[in-house]
Scaffold this motif. Structure first.
Motif, mmCIF file in Angstrom:
data_model
loop_
_atom_site.group_PDB
_atom_site.id
_atom_site.type_symbol
_atom_site.label_atom_id
_atom_site.label_comp_id
_atom_site.label_asym_id
_atom_site.label_seq_id
_atom_site.Cartn_x
_atom_site.Cartn_y
_atom_site.Cartn_z
ATOM 1 N N SER A 75 -4.681 5.041 -2.471
ATOM 2 C CA SER A 75 -5.620 5.890 -1.739
ATOM 3 C C SER A 75 -6.525 5.011 -0.882
ATOM 4 O O SER A 75 -6.567 3.785 -1.055
ATOM 5 C CB SER A 75 -6.469 6.691 -2.724
ATOM 6 N N GLU A 76 -7.253 5.633 0.034
ATOM 7 C CA GLU A 76 -8.184 4.874 0.881
ATOM 8 C C GLU A 76 -9.257 4.196 0.031
ATOM 9 O O GLU A 76 -9.668 3.064 0.322
ATOM 10 C CB GLU A 76 -8.838 5.809 1.904
ATOM 11 N N GLU A 77 -9.688 4.879 -1.023
ATOM 12 C CA GLU A 77 -10.698 4.296 -1.911
ATOM 13 C C GLU A 77 -10.151 3.067 -2.627
ATOM 14 O O GLU A 77 -10.849 2.061 -2.786
ATOM 15 C CB GLU A 77 -11.158 5.334 -2.941
ATOM 16 N N ILE B 71 0.837 -1.204 0.000
ATOM 17 C CA ILE B 71 0.000 0.000 0.000
ATOM 18 C C ILE B 71 0.872 1.254 0.000
ATOM 19 O O ILE B 71 0.597 2.222 -0.727
ATOM 20 C CB ILE B 71 -0.941 -0.002 1.222
ATOM 21 N N VAL C 225 -7.708 1.063 -1.540
ATOM 22 C CA VAL C 225 -7.542 -0.019 -0.560
ATOM 23 C C VAL C 225 -8.880 -0.694 -0.283
ATOM 24 O O VAL C 225 -8.972 -1.932 -0.242
ATOM 25 C CB VAL C 225 -6.941 0.517 0.762
ATOM 26 N N LEU C 226 -9.924 0.110 -0.119
ATOM 27 C CA LEU C 226 -11.249 -0.438 0.145
ATOM 28 C C LEU C 226 -11.748 -1.266 -1.035
ATOM 29 O O LEU C 226 -12.268 -2.378 -0.843
ATOM 30 C CB LEU C 226 -12.234 0.707 0.426
#
Length: 324
Positions: A233-235, A227, A237-238
C-alpha cells in the motif's frame, strides 16, 4: 549339455530379463521426469534449478512449479532483468510446502541473516572497489602511462605491505600506521592525478556518473517490481522508505563521528549493529505474514544465486547478472 542349456535359459527368462526390463523402464521414466522438470532455455538457470531442487529435496510437483516460474520470468535472458527473483519468489511462496521452505531458510536461520540486508555500508576503501576503480583508470591510459601507472602501483603496494608488517611486528602502533596509511593514499592519489590529462579526468568522472545512474536505475526498477509483487500500500511504501532513509542518515552520522575521532572503532561497530537491528525490526513490522514469506524466499534465493554465480566465476565461467 541340452539340459544344462535349458536350465540357464530358464534362469535368464525368469530372473535376469525381468530385471533388465524393470531397469530400462525405471531409467526411462526417471529421464522423462527429469526432462519434463528441467526444460529451461538458459544453462545457468538450468544449473540453478537442479542445485535448488537437489538441496531442498523438492518433490516433482514443486520442481515442476519452480521451473515453470523460472521459465516464465527468466526465459530469453529475462533472468538478468530487475525484479526477476521477486516474481519467482512470489510464486514459490504458494508452491513450496512448509517443510521445503524450512530447508530453504535453514542456513539463513542458523547464521541469523536478516531478510532486510546485513546493514553493511556500501562503499569505503574496500579492496574490491579499489581494484575496480584502478582497472577503470588503466583502460583509458596510453601505453606510456600504463607503464608508469604499473610502476607506481607496485611501489605503493610495497609501502602499504611494509606498514602492515611493522604493525604486526609491533614496530609502530595501529594509530601511527593509520596516519601513515592516509598520507600514503593521499600521495598515491596525487601522483595518479598528475599522470592523467584533463580529458582523462573528465572521462573518469563521466564513467563514474554513468555507472551510478545505471545502478540507481536498476535498483529503482527492482524496487518497483517488489512493490507490485508484494502489493504494498502507499502507507507501506512510505513507511519502508522513511525507515531505510532514517537508518542511512544515522549510519552516515556514526561514520562521520568515527572519521573525526569522536568514537572508536568498537563503538562504531556496536552502534551500527544496534542501529540496523532496530531498522530491521521496524521494517518487519511494516509487512504482513504473506509479504514477509515472499521477502524471506527472495532473500534466500538471492543468496543462493549469488553463491551459484560466484562458484561458476571461480571455475572460469561467467554467470549472468540476476540481482532482483
Amino acid at each position: 549339455y541340452r539340459k544344462t542349456h535349458e536350465i540357464k535359459e530358464h534362469i535368464m527368462n525368469k530372473y535376469f530379463l525381468p530385471f533388465l526390463t524393470f531397469l530400462f523402464f525405471a531409467t526411462g521414466c526417471e529421464n522423462s521426469i527429469r526432462n519434463e522438470s528441467t526444460d529451461l532455455d538458459s544453462f545457468e538457470l538450468q544449473e540453478f534449478s537442479s542445485e535448488l531442487s537437489y538441496d531442498l529435496g523438492l518433490s516433482k510437483s514443486s520442481t515442476d512449479a519452480m521451473n515453470n516460474s523460472l521459465d516464465r520470468h527468466g526465459k530469453r535472458g529475462k533472468y538478468r532483468e530487475p525484479g526477476f527473483l521477486w516474481k519467482v519468489s512470489a510464486e514459490m511462496s504458494d508452491q513450496l510446502t512448509d517443510d521445503e521452505k524450512a530447508v530453504l531458510f535453514e542456513k539463513m536461520d542458523e547464521k541469523d541473516i536478516s531478510i532486510f540486508g546485513n546493514g553493511k555500508r556500501k562503499g569505503g576503501n574496500s579492496g574490491k572497489k579499489g581494484k575496480k576503480q584502478g582497472s577503470g583508470i588503466f583502460n583509458i591510459l596510453s601505453d606510456d602511462q600504463k607503464a608508469l601507472y604499473k610502476s607506481m602501483m607496485s611501489s605503493y603496494k610495497d609501502k602499504f605491505k611494509s606498514l602492515r608488517s611493522q604493525v604486526k611486528d609491533g614496530a609502530i602502533s595501529k594509530e601511527d600506521a593509520k596516519s601513515q596509511m592516509r598520507a600514503l593514499k593521499d600521495a598515491m592519489q596525487a601522483e595518479v592525478d598528475a599522470l592523467l590529462t584533463d580529458e582523462q579526468k573528465a572521462q573518469i568522472e563521466q564513467n563514474k556518473a554513468d555507472r551510478k545512474a545505471k545502478q540507481l536505475a536498476y535498483r529503482d526498477s527492482s524496487k518497483a517490481v517488489m512493490i507490485d509483487v508484494l502489493s504494498m500500500s502507499e502507507e507501506q511504501v512510505l513507511a519502508y522508505d522513511n525507515t531505510k532513509q532514517e537508518a542511512r542518515d544515522s549510519a552516515s552520522a556514526l561514520f562521520e563521528q568515527s572519521k573525526n575521532g569522536d568514537i572508536d572503532r568498537e563503538t562504531l561497530r556496536a552502534s551500527l549493529k544496534a542501529l540496523f537491528s532496530e531498522r530491521n525490526n521496524k521494517l518487519e513490522s511494516i509487512f504482513d505474514v504473506r509479504q514477509l514469506d515472499i521477502i524471506k524466499i527472495h532473500k534466500a534465493l538471492s543468496l543462493r544465486m549469488k553463491k551459484h554465480r560466484s562458484s561458476k566465476g571461480s571455475n572460469g565461467k561467467k554467470g549472468g547478472r540476476s540481482k532482483g
